[in-house]
Scaffold this active site. Structure first.
Site, PDB file in Angstrom:
ATOM      1  N   ASP A  22       0.815  -1.228   0.000  1.00 57.49           N
ATOM      2  CA  ASP A  22       0.000   0.000   0.000  1.00 57.49           C
ATOM      3  C   ASP A  22       0.843   1.270   0.000  1.00 57.49           C
ATOM      4  O   ASP A  22       0.448   2.301   0.563  1.00 57.49           O
ATOM      5  CB  ASP A  22      -0.967   0.016   1.206  1.00 57.49           C
ATOM      6  CG  ASP A  22      -1.890  -1.178   1.207  1.00 57.49           C
ATOM      7  OD1 ASP A  22      -2.229  -1.660   0.100  1.00 57.49           O
ATOM      8  OD2 ASP A  22      -2.266  -1.648   2.295  1.00 57.49           O
ATOM      9  N   LYS A  33       1.733   2.147  -5.065  1.00 60.02           N
ATOM     10  CA  LYS A  33       2.282   1.576  -6.314  1.00 60.02           C
ATOM     11  C   LYS A  33       1.372   1.878  -7.502  1.00 60.02           C
ATOM     12  O   LYS A  33       1.832   2.220  -8.582  1.00 60.02           O
ATOM     13  CB  LYS A  33       2.463   0.044  -6.165  1.00 60.02           C
ATOM     14  CG  LYS A  33       3.436  -0.344  -5.060  1.00 60.02           C
ATOM     15  CD  LYS A  33       3.532  -1.843  -4.883  1.00 60.02           C
ATOM     16  CE  LYS A  33       2.314  -2.483  -4.256  1.00 60.02           C
ATOM     17  NZ  LYS A  33       2.024  -2.089  -2.872  1.00 60.02           N
ATOM     18  N   GLY A  34       0.041   1.730  -7.266  1.00 57.58           N
ATOM     19  CA  GLY A  34      -0.919   1.954  -8.355  1.00 57.58           C
ATOM     20  C   GLY A  34      -0.763   3.328  -8.970  1.00 57.58           C
ATOM     21  O   GLY A  34      -0.675   3.479 -10.187  1.00 57.58           O
ATOM     22  N   ASN A  53      -5.381 -10.207  -3.663  1.00 56.90           N
ATOM     23  CA  ASN A  53      -5.097  -9.612  -2.342  1.00 56.90           C
ATOM     24  C   ASN A  53      -4.619  -8.171  -2.523  1.00 56.90           C
ATOM     25  O   ASN A  53      -4.730  -7.347  -1.616  1.00 56.90           O
ATOM     26  CB  ASN A  53      -4.054 -10.433  -1.555  1.00 56.90           C
ATOM     27  CG  ASN A  53      -2.806 -10.796  -2.351  1.00 56.90           C
ATOM     28  OD1 ASN A  53      -2.761 -10.612  -3.568  1.00 56.90           O
ATOM     29  ND2 ASN A  53      -1.812 -11.328  -1.677  1.00 56.90           N
ATOM     30  N   GLY A 105      -4.565  -4.310  -3.864  1.00 54.59           N
ATOM     31  CA  GLY A 105      -5.546  -3.268  -4.192  1.00 54.59           C
ATOM     32  C   GLY A 105      -4.745  -2.038  -4.574  1.00 54.59           C
ATOM     33  O   GLY A 105      -4.168  -1.387  -3.706  1.00 54.59           O
ATOM     34  N   HIS A 106      -4.644  -1.764  -5.863  1.00 52.18           N
ATOM     35  CA  HIS A 106      -3.822  -0.649  -6.348  1.00 52.18           C
ATOM     36  C   HIS A 106      -4.741   0.463  -6.850  1.00 52.18           C
ATOM     37  O   HIS A 106      -5.480   0.281  -7.815  1.00 52.18           O
ATOM     38  CB  HIS A 106      -2.885  -1.132  -7.476  1.00 52.18           C
ATOM     39  CG  HIS A 106      -1.884  -2.147  -7.010  1.00 52.18           C
ATOM     40  ND1 HIS A 106      -0.958  -2.730  -7.835  1.00 52.18           N
ATOM     41  CD2 HIS A 106      -1.652  -2.671  -5.768  1.00 52.18           C
ATOM     42  CE1 HIS A 106      -0.197  -3.563  -7.124  1.00 52.18           C
ATOM     43  NE2 HIS A 106      -0.619  -3.560  -5.882  1.00 52.18           N
ATOM     44  N   GLN A 157       1.914  -6.104  -3.129  1.00 53.98           N
ATOM     45  CA  GLN A 157       2.338  -6.188  -1.725  1.00 53.98           C
ATOM     46  C   GLN A 157       3.653  -5.407  -1.530  1.00 53.98           C
ATOM     47  O   GLN A 157       3.858  -4.421  -2.201  1.00 53.98           O
ATOM     48  CB  GLN A 157       2.493  -7.661  -1.277  1.00 53.98           C
ATOM     49  CG  GLN A 157       1.182  -8.401  -1.116  1.00 53.98           C
ATOM     50  CD  GLN A 157       0.594  -8.907  -2.409  1.00 53.98           C
ATOM     51  OE1 GLN A 157       1.258  -9.587  -3.164  1.00 53.98           O
ATOM     52  NE2 GLN A 157      -0.644  -8.587  -2.676  1.00 53.98           N
TER      53      GLN A 157
END
Ligand code: GDP
Ligand code: IMO
Ligand code: MG
Length: 422
Positions: A13, A16-17, A38, A40-41, A222
């Site tokens: 978290d 990265k997105g 698992n 979430g970006h 991750q």
């Protein structure tokens, strides 16, 4: 040649997105190499918010080809739901998404076993997406792969064989209802109708792309401290988010990697259980959580928050070979009078010389802090490094020097235009 690995440097978290979205403009291909839904970006474009779980964050730029590598574990239902959400928002997926035939499939029993395991004494605080049990089957050489969807007989045979064992475990050990073999076969045959069109031989595709001088961004999910080998085991995920995983998870050889960028949050967060030396408890932690809106993009769980840990970042830099870092969420710290940075750990009153390699040491580690003044002004509109107040510039220099990396990008808000490039 440009083949860049983008790796989460802390406990996931890191943002990265957002950074993949910014950088993907400069690449031909974006590929995921491990993990599954698992992840979430989050990417914010205008007033739209996208949360990508399985599909690389490059999908939001129309000329980019997105690849899901063999190291990823795929829940077909999650994948089809994600494709639908994107298509409903007007994003074209056809011809732009390619999936490795060797990626493993998450099966219904993986999710059940994940939740059973989480209800016992060895709770990790997983996302409940069946990730661990799927990788267990992969390494036990019992897994069902994407390629198996292509042959009805093989698929049926593998599902039957797996369910024989899993139903025994579910009913005899966990007193859980048995699963219906035919229902699962029908469900996965149905998935195949939609997924077939995306399946390819990823190593051949990516290596040909490299020969054709295409540029590739490898998007880690991750973070380093959740790596199965290098993280805070057993409070980790079951894959290799570290840069080494990018090669095994896609079939790109290490000799073709040209750079490694670490995504580094300006403070630290973690979701789930496990050691976290710089964690802030009570009001201080809650305030940081509220300022950073630190709630899980996949599960909505509140994230644990704490000070920046340069000692941990040094370890992460070393394990991943990070040369340059993108610092995210610097704006979140603007409310603080003083900011602490962990520069080392003490165990039993003694400063340790190497980063703890076992969990007990990590639980005992007490951070050694240095403090710098805060800047107490809104920096979310800063466009250039020079727009940042001196105290913010000093904070960045301090963490860069203590962590041993150069900073190439600074994010001061979730939107694309809230990014400073150096
Ligand atoms: P990822 O899993 O590493 O992609 O990160 P997540 O998407 O789970 O969490 C990062 C969160 O921070 C998201 O809600 C982003 O929209 C948000 N975000 C990213 N960069 C920044 C930033 O520089 N400032 C602020 N305030 N929010 C950011
Ligand atoms: P992104 O890609 C933060 C954590 C879980 C749990 C541990 C194991 O968005 O950064 P799992 O479901 O993988 O077996 O859970 O790993 N975890 C993450 N934490 N960000 C993530 O992904 C995570 N994916 C898994 O909270 O502690
Ligand atoms: Mg996330």
């Amino acid at each position: 040649m440009n083949v860049t690995i983008l790796v989460g440097s802390q406990w996931g978290d890191e943002g990265k997105g957002k950074i993949v979205d910014i950088l993907s403009d400069r690449y031909d291909i974006v590929a995921r190499y491990q993990g599954g839904a698992n992840a979430g970006h989050t990417v914010i474009i205008g007033d739209k918010k996208f949360i990508l779980h399985l599909i690389p964050s490059g999908i939001l730029r129309e000329n980019i080809i997105c690849v899901i590598g063999n190291g990823v574990v795929i829940d077909p239902k999650a994948l089809l739901d994600e494709i639908k959400i994107l298509e409903d928002s007007g994003i074209n997926i056809k011809g732009r998404l390619l999936i490795s035939q060797n990626a493993h499939l998450i099966m219904p029993y993986h999710k059940i076993l994940d939740s059973i395991s989480e209800s016992g004494s060895s709770k990790i605080g997983t996302t409940g997406r069946g990730i661990g049990p799927c990788y267990i089957d992969k390494f036990a050489r019992k897994g069902i792969k994407i390629v198996d969807l292509l042959d009805k007989n093989i698929l049926e045979e593998k599902i039957k064989c797996n369910l024989e064992e899993k139903n025994n475990i579910l009913s005899k050990i966990y007193n859980h209802d048995e699963l219906n073999v035919q229902e699962i076969i029908d469900e996965y045959l149905e998935f195949d109708k939609s997924i077939d069109q995306y399946i390819i031989d990823v190593p051949s595709y990516l290596n040909q792309a490299i020969s054709d001088e295409k540029s590739i961004l490898l998007e880690g999910a991750q973070g380093t401290m959740l790596d199965i080998d290098h993280g805070t085991y057993p409070f980790v995920t079951s894959s290799h988010p570290t840069s080494g995983g990018a090669c095994t998870g896609t079939g790109i050889p290490p000799t073709k990697i040209t750079s490694i960028i670490g995504i580094v949050k300006a403070y630290t967060t973690r979701v789930g259980l496990g050691p976290f030396p710089t964690e802030l408890l009570g009001n201080e932690g809650e305030k940081l959580r509220e300022e950073g809106a630190e709630y899980g993009a996949t599960t909505g769980r509140p994230r644990r928050c704490g000070w920046f840990d340069a000692y941990l970042l040094n370890y992460s830099r070393q394990i991943n070979g990070i040369e340059r870092a993108a610092i995210t969420k610097l704006d979140v710290l603007s409310y603080l009078d003083e900011i602490k940075i962990c520069v080392g750990y003490e165990i039993n009153g003694k400063k340790i010389k190497t980063f703890p390699s076992d969990l007990n040491q990590m639980f005992k580690a007490k951070p050694i802090y240095e403090a710098v003044p805060g800047w107490k002004e809104d920096i979310s509109q800063a466009k250039y490094f020079d727009d940042l107040p001196n105290a913010a510039q000093d904070y960045l220099s301090f963490i860069s020097q203590k962590s041993g990396f150069e900073i190439s990008m600074i994010s001061v808000g979730p939107r694309r235009d809230q990014t400073i490039e150096l």
